[in-house]
Design a protein around this motif. Structure first.
Motif, PDB file in Angstrom:
ATOM      1  N   TYR A 161      16.627  -3.108 -11.211  1.00 32.65           N
ATOM      2  CA  TYR A 161      16.252  -2.012 -12.089  1.00 32.65           C
ATOM      3  C   TYR A 161      15.073  -2.320 -13.009  1.00 32.65           C
ATOM      4  N   LEU A 162      14.731  -3.583 -13.172  1.00 30.81           N
ATOM      5  CA  LEU A 162      13.726  -3.967 -14.144  1.00 30.81           C
ATOM      6  C   LEU A 162      12.389  -4.256 -13.477  1.00 30.81           C
ATOM      7  N   ALA A 163      11.334  -3.614 -13.978  1.00 31.98           N
ATOM      8  CA  ALA A 163      10.002  -3.825 -13.423  1.00 31.98           C
ATOM      9  C   ALA A 163       9.587  -5.298 -13.510  1.00 31.98           C
ATOM     10  N   ALA A 164       9.995  -5.953 -14.569  1.00 30.92           N
ATOM     11  CA  ALA A 164       9.597  -7.351 -14.771  1.00 30.92           C
ATOM     12  C   ALA A 164      10.160  -8.285 -13.706  1.00 30.92           C
ATOM     13  N   ALA A 165      11.172  -7.851 -12.973  1.00 30.31           N
ATOM     14  CA  ALA A 165      11.786  -8.688 -11.951  1.00 30.31           C
ATOM     15  C   ALA A 165      11.059  -8.620 -10.617  1.00 30.31           C
ATOM     16  N   TYR A 166      10.074  -7.761 -10.498  1.00 27.43           N
ATOM     17  CA  TYR A 166       9.336  -7.601  -9.247  1.00 27.43           C
ATOM     18  C   TYR A 166       8.053  -8.420  -9.283  1.00 27.43           C
ATOM     19  N   ASN A 167       7.744  -9.035  -8.130  1.00 28.05           N
ATOM     20  CA  ASN A 167       6.625  -9.961  -8.066  1.00 28.05           C
ATOM     21  C   ASN A 167       5.322  -9.324  -7.587  1.00 28.05           C
ATOM     22  N   TYR A 168       5.430  -8.300  -6.771  1.00 27.51           N
ATOM     23  CA  TYR A 168       4.242  -7.691  -6.170  1.00 27.51           C
ATOM     24  C   TYR A 168       4.308  -6.173  -6.328  1.00 27.51           C
ATOM     25  N   TRP A 169       3.133  -5.574  -6.535  1.00 28.49           N
ATOM     26  CA  TRP A 169       3.046  -4.135  -6.779  1.00 28.49           C
ATOM     27  C   TRP A 169       1.965  -3.510  -5.924  1.00 28.49           C
ATOM     28  N   GLY A 170       2.219  -2.289  -5.474  1.00 23.91           N
ATOM     29  CA  GLY A 170       1.201  -1.496  -4.823  1.00 23.91           C
ATOM     30  C   GLY A 170       0.348  -0.785  -5.859  1.00 23.91           C
ATOM     31  N   GLN A 171      -0.644  -0.059  -5.397  1.00 21.10           N
ATOM     32  CA  GLN A 171      -1.624   0.549  -6.294  1.00 21.10           C
ATOM     33  C   GLN A 171      -1.161   1.881  -6.858  1.00 21.10           C
ATOM     34  N   GLY A 172      -0.126   2.469  -6.323  1.00 19.51           N
ATOM     35  CA  GLY A 172       0.379   3.740  -6.835  1.00 19.51           C
ATOM     36  C   GLY A 172      -0.156   4.937  -6.067  1.00 19.51           C
ATOM     37  N   THR A 173       0.660   5.959  -5.998  1.00 20.00           N
ATOM     38  CA  THR A 173       0.266   7.225  -5.379  1.00 20.00           C
ATOM     39  C   THR A 173       0.739   8.359  -6.273  1.00 20.00           C
ATOM     40  N   LEU A 174      -0.122   9.339  -6.501  1.00 22.20           N
ATOM     41  CA  LEU A 174       0.150  10.393  -7.474  1.00 22.20           C
ATOM     42  C   LEU A 174       0.957  11.522  -6.841  1.00 22.20           C
ATOM     43  N   GLN A 177       0.856  -1.183   0.000  1.00 27.00           N
ATOM     44  CA  GLN A 177       0.000   0.000   0.000  1.00 27.00           C
ATOM     45  C   GLN A 177       0.891   1.230   0.000  1.00 27.00           C
ATOM     46  N   ALA A 178       0.892   1.953  -1.113  1.00 24.83           N
ATOM     47  CA  ALA A 178       1.682   3.176  -1.213  1.00 24.83           C
ATOM     48  C   ALA A 178       0.845   4.374  -0.786  1.00 24.83           C
ATOM     49  N   SER A 179       1.496   5.340  -0.165  1.00 23.97           N
ATOM     50  CA  SER A 179       0.813   6.551   0.275  1.00 23.97           C
ATOM     51  C   SER A 179       1.816   7.697   0.352  1.00 23.97           C
ATOM     52  N   GLY A 180       1.289   8.907   0.539  1.00 22.86           N
ATOM     53  CA  GLY A 180       2.141  10.064   0.721  1.00 22.86           C
ATOM     54  C   GLY A 180       2.239  11.003  -0.450  1.00 22.86           C
ATOM     55  N   GLY A 181       1.617  10.657  -1.564  1.00 24.71           N
ATOM     56  CA  GLY A 181       1.646  11.535  -2.719  1.00 24.71           C
ATOM     57  C   GLY A 181       0.822  12.785  -2.489  1.00 24.71           C
ATOM     58  N   GLY A 182       0.958  13.727  -3.405  1.00 21.46           N
ATOM     59  CA  GLY A 182       0.204  14.966  -3.294  1.00 21.46           C
ATOM     60  C   GLY A 182       0.718  16.005  -4.262  1.00 21.46           C
ATOM     61  N   LEU A 183       0.249  17.216  -4.063  1.00 20.83           N
ATOM     62  CA  LEU A 183       0.639  18.352  -4.898  1.00 20.83           C
ATOM     63  C   LEU A 183       1.669  19.187  -4.144  1.00 20.83           C
ATOM     64  N   VAL A 184       2.778  19.474  -4.802  1.00 17.78           N
ATOM     65  CA  VAL A 184       3.845  20.254  -4.172  1.00 17.78           C
ATOM     66  C   VAL A 184       4.462  21.176  -5.213  1.00 17.78           C
TER      67      VAL A 184
END
Length: 122
Positions: free
Chosen positions: A104-117, A4-11
């Motif tokens: 460095y490669l996204a394909a090497a990762y097994n699990y992903w969070g939903q993203g934060t803008l 679970q990613a968090s902390g994004g926002g407008l700056v």
């Protein structure tokens, strides 16, 4: 593992943000972890990665010296401290966990969070 990613926002440009990635489960320390980002109309790109025990850090050239990746295995959490933000840092930031392969490669990762803008205004 669930992320679970968090902390994004407008700056404003030149400002700072700290992203967090909270992981479920008891095996957080078994994974190397990474941050990737995807800007509108662009491919997902590597930002930073950290080894299982936090002893090795990896950065994209575009963020080196401005961003700092860290992890707290006791809290099952990874962080990305982002300083001196630029408009070109605007993107959705994803955290990811992997067992093996290139940091460095996204394909090497097994699990992903939903993203934060993250939006950086000029």
């Amino acid at each position: 593992v669930q992320l679970q990613a968090s902390g994004g926002g407008l700056v404003q440009a030149g400002g700072s943000l700290r992203l967090s990635c909270a992981a479920s489960g008891r095996t957080f320390s078994s994974y190397h972890m990474g941050w990737f980002r995807q800007a509108p109309g662009k491919e997902r790109e590597f930002v930073a990665a950290i080894s299982r025990n936090g002893g090795s850090l990896y950065y994209a050239d575009s963020v080196l010296g401005r961003f700092t990746i860290s992890r707290d295995n006791a809290k099952n959490t990874m962080y990305l401290q982002m300083n001196s933000l630029k408009p070109e840092d605007t993107a959705v930031y994803y955290c990811a966990a992997g067992f093996r392969g290139s940091y460095y490669l996204a394909a090497a990762y097994n699990y992903w969070g939903q993203g934060t803008l993250v939006t950086v205004s000029s």
